[in-house]
Design an enzyme around this catalytic site. Structure first.
Site, PDB file in Angstrom:
ATOM      1  N   GLY A  12       0.695  -1.369   0.014  1.00 33.26           N
ATOM      2  CA  GLY A  12      -0.253   0.102  -0.030  1.00 33.26           C
ATOM      3  C   GLY A  12       0.963   1.338  -0.047  1.00 33.26           C
ATOM      4  O   GLY A  12       0.278   2.185   0.414  1.00 33.26           O
ATOM      5  N   SER A  13       2.082   1.260  -0.718  1.00 33.98           N
ATOM      6  CA  SER A  13       2.845   2.377  -0.455  1.00 33.98           C
ATOM      7  C   SER A  13       2.136   3.503  -1.426  1.00 33.98           C
ATOM      8  O   SER A  13       2.171   4.777  -1.164  1.00 33.98           O
ATOM      9  CB  SER A  13       4.256   2.142  -0.711  1.00 33.98           C
ATOM     10  N   ASN A  14       1.775   3.019  -2.601  1.00 36.57           N
ATOM     11  CA  ASN A  14       0.885   4.014  -3.302  1.00 36.57           C
ATOM     12  C   ASN A  14      -0.290   4.455  -2.884  1.00 36.57           C
ATOM     13  O   ASN A  14      -0.617   5.590  -3.066  1.00 36.57           O
ATOM     14  CB  ASN A  14       0.668   3.194  -5.048  1.00 36.57           C
ATOM     15  N   ASN A 103      -5.736   2.573 -13.058  1.00 36.37           N
ATOM     16  CA  ASN A 103      -4.807   1.304 -12.380  1.00 36.37           C
ATOM     17  C   ASN A 103      -3.159   1.765 -12.473  1.00 36.37           C
ATOM     18  O   ASN A 103      -2.925   2.525 -13.722  1.00 36.37           O
ATOM     19  CB  ASN A 103      -4.700   0.070 -13.304  1.00 36.37           C
ATOM     20  N   HIS A 105       0.542   0.468 -13.037  1.00 35.45           N
ATOM     21  CA  HIS A 105       1.176  -0.594 -13.686  1.00 35.45           C
ATOM     22  C   HIS A 105       2.824  -0.361 -13.460  1.00 35.45           C
ATOM     23  O   HIS A 105       3.073   0.665 -14.035  1.00 35.45           O
ATOM     24  CB  HIS A 105       0.641  -1.101 -14.791  1.00 35.45           C
TER      25      HIS A 105
HETATM   26  C1  GAR Z   1       3.296  -1.052  -7.626  1.00 35.06           C
HETATM   27  O1  GAR Z   1       4.541  -1.209  -8.218  1.00 35.06           O
HETATM   28  C2  GAR Z   1       2.084  -1.140  -8.799  1.00 35.06           C
HETATM   29  O2  GAR Z   1       2.568  -0.703  -9.876  1.00 35.06           O
HETATM   30  C3  GAR Z   1       1.963  -2.884  -8.963  1.00 35.06           C
HETATM   31  O3  GAR Z   1       2.035  -3.122  -7.640  1.00 35.06           O
HETATM   32  C4  GAR Z   1       2.749  -2.508  -6.766  1.00 35.06           C
HETATM   33  C5  GAR Z   1       2.142  -2.210  -5.386  1.00 35.06           C
HETATM   34  O4  GAR Z   1       3.036  -1.413  -4.649  1.00 35.06           O
HETATM   35  N1  GAR Z   1       0.634  -3.112  -9.637  1.00 35.06           N
HETATM   36  C6  GAR Z   1       0.478  -3.910 -10.474  1.00 35.06           C
HETATM   37  O5  GAR Z   1       1.470  -4.788 -10.351  1.00 35.06           O
HETATM   38  C7  GAR Z   1      -0.790  -4.562 -11.061  1.00 35.06           C
HETATM   39  N2  GAR Z   1      -0.586  -4.896 -12.064  1.00 35.06           N
HETATM   40  P1  GAR Z   1       2.540  -0.761  -3.362  1.00 35.06           P
HETATM   41  O6  GAR Z   1       1.512  -1.940  -2.722  1.00 35.06           O
HETATM   42  O7  GAR Z   1       3.755  -0.538  -2.427  1.00 35.06           O
HETATM   43  O8  GAR Z   1       1.776   0.593  -3.893  1.00 35.06           O
END
Ligand code: GAR
Length: 336
Positions: A12-14, A103, A105
Site C-alpha cells: 500500500g505504499s501507493n 490502475n 502498473h
Molecule cells: C506497484 O508497483 C504497482 O505498480 C503494482 O504493484 C505495486 C504495489 O506497490 N501493480 C501491479 O503490478 C498491478 N498489475 P505498493 O503496494 O507498495 O503500492
C-alpha cells in the site's frame, strides 16, 4: 469535494502516497480503501491515516460485485484508484464506474502487462529480458487486463547492476509522482469548472496546472502524456509485439496531450471588482468556458474562449479607467 477510493492488496505504499497527496486541504479526498487480502499491510497503514478500510473476501469480489458497488455508492465515491490491487475487477464494477477507474502498473505498458505480470514479477522479467528502460504507467481500467487508455507514463533507466528490488524502488519513485497527477487529470476531466476556492487554486487554474500535486523536482524526468489512440507509448522491448492502438481503447478525455489555453480567470475577477462590472462578467463567463471546452475535447472552442476572455478583460479595464477618470472631475464639479 471529489471522493476517491483506493483498492490495494499489498503494502500500500501507493495508497499511502495518494492519501498524503490529497487528504489535507485538497478538493480530492481518499475516503475509502477496499482490499481483498485479510492481512494486507495496507490495512493498518490506512487506519493510521484515518481512512476507512474494508476487507472483502475474493468470493464477494467475484460473485457478489453488487455489494462492492453499493459500498462505493454509499461513500459517494466518484473515482477508484487501483494501487497494487491484484484481483481482476468484475465487469459489473467496471461498468458501474466506466472510465473512472485508474490502475497503476509497474512497466511501460503495453509491454510487460497481462496475466501474471504484477509487482516483482514484472521487474524480474524486465531484467531477465535485458531491457535498458522500464517505467510506470497509469491507465483507465477496462474489461481487458492492463489494456485501457493510458493517462500518464514515465520511464526509468535499467542499469546492468539492477536487481528486481532496486528496479522496483526506482519505479515506485515515479509511481508516487504520476499516480496523483493522473488522478487530478481524471477529476478535472469529469468535474465542471468550479469557482476557485483559494488564490492558489485560482492561479493554478489560470495557469492550467493542478494545484496540490507535489512539484517535479529539478532534473527529474517529466511525465509522458500519452494520447493512446493517436500516439501509443514507445515500446521498450523489441522482442514483444506492441499491442495495436485499438487494443488500448478510445482516447480518454484525461489523456489530452495539448495544454489548456490560459483561462485568465483571476484577471476576469479582478477587472469585474475593480474596473467595469458588465464586461468583467462576460470575461468570467468566457474564462469558465475555457476549461469546459478543453475537457470536452473542443480545442478550438477553448482557444476562442481564452481569446474572448482576454478581450473582455481589456474592455473592462479600459472602461474602468475611463469612468474613474471622468468620475473625479465630474464629482468635483458637483455633477455627481
Ligand atoms: C506497484 O508497483 C504497482 O505498480 C503494482 O504493484 C505495486 C504495489 O506497490 N501493480 C501491479 O503490478 C498491478 N498489475 P505498493 O503496494 O507498495 O503500492
Amino acid at each position: 469535494m471529489t471522493n476517491i477510493a483506493v483498492f490495494a492488496s499489498g503494502n500500500g505504499s501507493n495508497a499511502v502516497n495518494l492519501v498524503k497527496a490529497f487528504n489535507s486541504g485538497s478538493r480530492i479526498h481518499v475516503a475509502l480503501c477496499l482490499t481483498d487480502k485479510e492481512n494486507a499491510p495496507v490495512i493498518e497503514k490506512m487506519k493510521d491515516l484515518g481512512v476507512e478500510t474494508i476487507y472483502f473476501p475474493r468470493s464477494i469480489w467475484k460473485e457478489e460485485p453488487g455489494i462492492i458497488v453499493d459500498t462505493l455508492r454509499a461513500h459517494d465515491i466518484r473515482i477508484i484508484a487501483l494501487a497494487g490491487f491484484l484481483c481482476f475487477l468484475n465487469e459489473e464494477i467496471v461498468s458501474a464506474f466506466e472510465g473512472k477507474i485508474l490502475n497503476i502498473h509497474p512497466s511501460l505498458l503495453p509491454a510487460y502487462g497481462g496475466k501474471g505480470m504484477h509487482g516483482a514479477n514484472v521487474h524480474k522479467a524486465v531484467i531477465e529480458a535485458g531491457e535498458i528502460k522500464s517505467g510506470a504507467t497509469v491507465h483507465v481500467v477496462t474489461n481487458e487486463m492492463d489494456a485501457g487508455p493510458i493517462i500518464l507514463q514515465r520511464e526509468v533507466d535499467v542499469i546492468p547492476d539492477d536487481t528486481p528490488e532496486s528496479l522496483e524502488a526506482k519505479v515506485h519513485e515515479v509511481e508516487y509522482r504520476i499516480f496523483p497527477e493522473a488522478v487530478v487529470k481524471l477529476v478535472s476531466s469529469l468535474t465542471p469548472p468550479a469557482v476557485p476556492q483559494s488564490v492558489d487554486d485560482a492561479w493554478a487554474e489560470a495557469l492550467g496546472v493542478p494545484n496540490n500535486v507535489p512539484p517535479v523536482p529539478k532534473g527529474a524526468q517529466q511525465p509522458v502524456y500519452v494520447n493512446s489512440q493517436a500516439n501509443p507509448a514507445p515500446h521498450p522491448n523489441q522482442n514483444i509485439e506492441p499491442r495495436p492502438a485499438s487494443h488500448m481503447g478510445q482516447p480518454h478525455p484525461a489523456a489530452q496531450s495539448e495544454p489548456m489555453p490560459p483561462t485568465f480567470l483571476v484577471w476576469s475577477v479582478v477587472c469585474t471588482i475593480l474596473c467595469c462590472t458588465i464586461p468583467g462578467i462576460v470575461a468570467i463567463i468566457n474564462s469558465a468556458k475555457v476549461s469546459s471546452k478543453f475537457y470536452e475535447g473542443d480545442m478550438d472552442g477553448a482557444r476562442r474562449a481564452s481569446r474572448n476572455a482576454e478581450i473582455w478583460i481589456i474592455i473592462s479595464f479600459v472602461l474602468g479607467v475611463i469612468s474613474n477618470t471622468l468620475y473625479i472631475p465630474l464629482s468635483i464639479a458637483g455633477l455627481f
